[in-house]
Design a protein around this motif. Structure first.
Motif, PDB file in Angstrom:
ATOM      1  N   LYS A  51      35.583 -18.141   8.774  1.00  0.00           N
ATOM      2  CA  LYS A  51      35.622 -17.544   9.349  1.00  0.00           C
ATOM      3  C   LYS A  51      35.071 -17.442  10.772  1.00  0.00           C
ATOM      4  N   ALA A  52      33.462 -16.477   9.702  1.00  0.00           N
ATOM      5  CA  ALA A  52      32.665 -16.257  10.735  1.00  0.00           C
ATOM      6  C   ALA A  52      31.866 -16.965  11.269  1.00  0.00           C
ATOM      7  N   GLY A  53      32.106 -19.147  10.702  1.00  0.00           N
ATOM      8  CA  GLY A  53      31.716 -20.239  11.110  1.00  0.00           C
ATOM      9  C   GLY A  53      30.542 -20.317  11.179  1.00  0.00           C
ATOM     10  N   PRO A  54      29.804 -19.814  10.615  1.00  0.00           N
ATOM     11  CA  PRO A  54      28.070 -20.546  10.168  1.00  0.00           C
ATOM     12  C   PRO A  54      27.957 -21.664   9.704  1.00  0.00           C
ATOM     13  N   ARG A  55      27.032 -22.349  10.378  1.00  0.00           N
ATOM     14  CA  ARG A  55      26.673 -24.464   9.604  1.00  0.00           C
ATOM     15  C   ARG A  55      25.919 -23.421   8.727  1.00  0.00           C
ATOM     16  N   VAL A  56      25.811 -24.609   6.778  1.00  0.00           N
ATOM     17  CA  VAL A  56      25.282 -24.439   6.350  1.00  0.00           C
ATOM     18  C   VAL A  56      23.971 -25.591   6.693  1.00  0.00           C
ATOM     19  N   ARG A  57      22.767 -25.244   6.471  1.00  0.00           N
ATOM     20  CA  ARG A  57      21.283 -25.553   6.970  1.00  0.00           C
ATOM     21  C   ARG A  57      20.925 -26.059   6.199  1.00  0.00           C
ATOM     22  N   ALA A  58      20.498 -25.892   4.594  1.00  0.00           N
ATOM     23  CA  ALA A  58      20.005 -25.805   3.754  1.00  0.00           C
ATOM     24  C   ALA A  58      20.363 -26.411   2.258  1.00  0.00           C
ATOM     25  N   VAL A  59      20.978 -26.740   1.406  1.00  0.00           N
ATOM     26  CA  VAL A  59      21.272 -26.155   0.528  1.00  0.00           C
ATOM     27  C   VAL A  59      21.054 -28.326  -0.241  1.00  0.00           C
ATOM     28  N   ASP A  60      20.909 -27.991  -1.909  1.00  0.00           N
ATOM     29  CA  ASP A  60      20.433 -28.947  -3.124  1.00  0.00           C
ATOM     30  C   ASP A  60      20.403 -28.170  -4.399  1.00  0.00           C
ATOM     31  N   PRO A  61      21.348 -28.215  -5.562  1.00  0.00           N
ATOM     32  CA  PRO A  61      21.580 -27.742  -6.376  1.00  0.00           C
ATOM     33  C   PRO A  61      20.305 -28.686  -7.528  1.00  0.00           C
ATOM     34  N   ARG A  62      19.489 -29.379  -6.866  1.00  0.00           N
ATOM     35  CA  ARG A  62      18.376 -30.171  -7.287  1.00  0.00           C
ATOM     36  C   ARG A  62      17.524 -30.084  -7.278  1.00  0.00           C
ATOM     37  N   SER A  63      17.478 -28.738  -6.741  1.00  0.00           N
ATOM     38  CA  SER A  63      16.060 -28.525  -5.871  1.00  0.00           C
ATOM     39  C   SER A  63      15.011 -28.308  -6.655  1.00  0.00           C
ATOM     40  N   ARG A  64      13.984 -28.666  -6.067  1.00  0.00           N
ATOM     41  CA  ARG A  64      11.825 -28.858  -6.455  1.00  0.00           C
ATOM     42  C   ARG A  64      10.983 -28.260  -5.785  1.00  0.00           C
ATOM     43  N   VAL A  65      10.510 -27.164  -7.212  1.00  0.00           N
ATOM     44  CA  VAL A  65       9.886 -26.523  -6.600  1.00  0.00           C
ATOM     45  C   VAL A  65       8.264 -26.663  -6.522  1.00  0.00           C
ATOM     46  N   LEU A  66       7.674 -26.371  -5.354  1.00  0.00           N
ATOM     47  CA  LEU A  66       6.748 -27.075  -3.876  1.00  0.00           C
ATOM     48  C   LEU A  66       5.076 -26.277  -4.789  1.00  0.00           C
ATOM     49  N   GLU A  67       5.831 -24.779  -4.639  1.00  0.00           N
ATOM     50  CA  GLU A  67       4.905 -24.071  -4.963  1.00  0.00           C
ATOM     51  C   GLU A  67       5.922 -22.231  -5.578  1.00  0.00           C
ATOM     52  N   GLY A  68       5.154 -21.649  -5.666  1.00  0.00           N
ATOM     53  CA  GLY A  68       5.913 -19.788  -6.124  1.00  0.00           C
ATOM     54  C   GLY A  68       6.604 -20.053  -7.099  1.00  0.00           C
ATOM     55  N   ALA A  69       7.295 -18.757  -7.477  1.00  0.00           N
ATOM     56  CA  ALA A  69       8.621 -19.151  -8.455  1.00  0.00           C
ATOM     57  C   ALA A  69       9.737 -18.931  -7.747  1.00  0.00           C
ATOM     58  N   TRP A  70      10.719 -20.232  -8.729  1.00  0.00           N
ATOM     59  CA  TRP A  70      12.352 -20.550  -7.166  1.00  0.00           C
ATOM     60  C   TRP A  70      13.246 -18.985  -8.756  1.00  0.00           C
ATOM     61  N   HIS A  71      14.085 -18.231  -7.843  1.00  0.00           N
ATOM     62  CA  HIS A  71      14.608 -17.689  -8.390  1.00  0.00           C
ATOM     63  C   HIS A  71      16.501 -18.722  -8.448  1.00  0.00           C
ATOM     64  N   GLY A  72      16.614 -19.336  -8.324  1.00  0.00           N
ATOM     65  CA  GLY A  72      18.714 -20.187  -8.462  1.00  0.00           C
ATOM     66  C   GLY A  72      18.282 -20.484  -7.005  1.00  0.00           C
TER      67      GLY A  72
END
Length: 57
Positions: free
Chosen positions: A3-24
């Motif tokens: 209803k709010a009309g946002p566009r999905v800009r980034a999503v990847d369930p198989r993300s790869r951490v390039l630096e730092g920690a990933w929280h899900g």
């Protein structure tokens, strides 16, 4: 969210951490304005969805 009309800009369930920690999994939404994003966050629909996805204490 639809209803709010946002566009999905980034999503990847198989993300790869390039630096730092990933929280899900994360999805990035683009709104037409800051006000539209705030309106979405304050909406009853969003709070119901948030209640369903977050664990209850």
């Amino acid at each position: 969210m639809a209803k709010a009309g946002p566009r999905v800009r980034a999503v990847d369930p198989r993300s790869r951490v390039l630096e730092g920690a990933w929280h899900g999994d994360r999805t990035v939404f683009e709104f037409a304005s800051v006000e539209a994003a705030r309106d979405c966050y304050g909406s009853a629909d969003y709070h119901e969805a948030m209640r369903q996805r977050l664990p209850t204490p």
